[in-house]
Design a protein around this motif. Sequence first.
Motif, PDB file in Angstrom:
ATOM      1  N   THR A 128      46.508  58.330  33.402  1.00 18.99           N
ATOM      2  CA  THR A 128      46.820  59.091  32.193  1.00 18.99           C
ATOM      3  C   THR A 128      47.742  58.341  31.236  1.00 18.99           C
ATOM      4  OG1 THR A 128      48.585  60.283  33.355  1.00 18.99           O
ATOM      5  CG2 THR A 128      46.401  61.332  33.266  1.00 18.99           C
TER       6      THR A 128
ATOM      7  N   ARG B  68      43.470  58.259  26.900  1.00 17.30           N
ATOM      8  CA  ARG B  68      44.032  57.858  28.187  1.00 17.30           C
ATOM      9  C   ARG B  68      43.163  56.777  28.830  1.00 17.30           C
ATOM     10  NH1 ARG B  68      43.851  63.576  31.057  1.00 17.30           N
ATOM     11  NH2 ARG B  68      41.696  63.193  30.423  1.00 17.30           N
TER      12      ARG B  68
ATOM     13  N   ASP C 233      40.010  58.003  30.316  1.00 12.56           N
ATOM     14  CA  ASP C 233      38.971  58.427  29.380  1.00 12.56           C
ATOM     15  C   ASP C 233      38.040  57.289  28.972  1.00 12.56           C
ATOM     16  OD1 ASP C 233      40.058  61.029  29.291  1.00 12.56           O
ATOM     17  OD2 ASP C 233      41.472  60.441  27.725  1.00 12.56           O
TER      18      ASP C 233
ATOM     19  N   LYS D 191      38.583  58.538  39.326  1.00 10.58           N
ATOM     20  CA  LYS D 191      38.943  59.562  38.349  1.00 10.58           C
ATOM     21  C   LYS D 191      39.608  60.794  38.970  1.00 10.58           C
ATOM     22  CE  LYS D 191      35.810  58.470  34.556  1.00 10.58           C
ATOM     23  NZ  LYS D 191      34.681  58.934  33.718  1.00 10.58           N
TER      24      LYS D 191
ATOM     25  N   LEU E 200      43.315  61.957  37.721  1.00 12.72           N
ATOM     26  CA  LEU E 200      43.542  63.235  37.056  1.00 12.72           C
ATOM     27  C   LEU E 200      44.504  64.110  37.854  1.00 12.72           C
ATOM     28  CD1 LEU E 200      39.908  63.923  35.876  1.00 12.72           C
ATOM     29  CD2 LEU E 200      41.853  63.298  34.429  1.00 12.72           C
TER      30      LEU E 200
ATOM     31  N   GLY F 114      47.916  62.961  37.086  1.00 14.23           N
ATOM     32  CA  GLY F 114      48.249  63.420  35.748  1.00 14.23           C
ATOM     33  C   GLY F 114      48.623  64.893  35.725  1.00 14.23           C
TER      34      GLY F 114
ATOM     35  N   ASP G 169      52.058  66.696  34.371  1.00 14.17           N
ATOM     36  CA  ASP G 169      52.064  67.855  33.468  1.00 14.17           C
ATOM     37  C   ASP G 169      52.912  68.988  34.042  1.00 14.17           C
ATOM     38  OD1 ASP G 169      50.388  66.543  31.708  1.00 14.17           O
ATOM     39  OD2 ASP G 169      48.558  67.519  32.432  1.00 14.17           O
TER      40      ASP G 169
ATOM     41  N   ASP H 211      54.567  57.118  27.835  1.00  6.78           N
ATOM     42  CA  ASP H 211      53.180  57.266  28.263  1.00  6.78           C
ATOM     43  C   ASP H 211      52.271  56.119  27.866  1.00  6.78           C
ATOM     44  OD1 ASP H 211      53.567  59.747  29.497  1.00  6.78           O
ATOM     45  OD2 ASP H 211      53.288  60.835  27.616  1.00  6.78           O
TER      46      ASP H 211
END
Length: 223
Positions: free
Chosen positions: A111, A119, A122, A131, A135, A138, A142, A177
């Motif tokens: 991320t 990101r 992505d 992936k 995620l 990430g 969050d 980030d």
Amino acid sequence: MDIVLFGATGMIGSRIAAEAAARGHNVTAVSRSGGQPDGQDARVAPAVGDAGDPARVAELVKNADVVAAALVGPRDGTDPREPLVRLYTDFLSGVRDGGAPRTVIVGGAGTLLVAPGTRLVDLPDFPDAYKPEALAHGAVLDMLRADPALPTWTYISPAPEIGPGTRTGEFRLGVGDDLLPDAGHISAEDYAIAFVDELESGAHPRQRLSVAQSVAQPVAQKA
């Protein structure tokens, strides 16, 4: 300094334990098996513990100067996001109840931003196999950012490629980030140096850091 490290027998956790012990710190190396990380010395004391058990976490961290976490979600093909967030939620509940002042967390790279709003995960060439875990890490970040009541944390992302390698002591540290320019890889040994630096200093509370190889280093082959 007394460090309690969860996930101590993994590839990254074992190197964090070794680096901390080499600097003279006492490390309680926690894992579900209670096994001794490879190549450790008398300063590393193995302990049995489940990071998802808040009561056991609180018991283990009650005298810690700092807590470290190198936790991973399930790797059985299921979506690891919810389980990993729940694991860290329970873990940090135990850290809070045990009174440990702060926690440093092994994060993910997926991320990190390669451009505004884009990101690493992505990008079309990001490997599909990685992936879910990217995620999941990430989602943990969050969760950390969304709850100011959580114990003080620092989240440290490696470069996109990390694996066993050479301890050079040459690396770059980023705050925030954004993916560091030309951030190809970092050895687990050099990542551990940056991680233990933060354990010692506590210089970046409630911040995300990233670690990558020195631009003078050649990009290592995948381990």
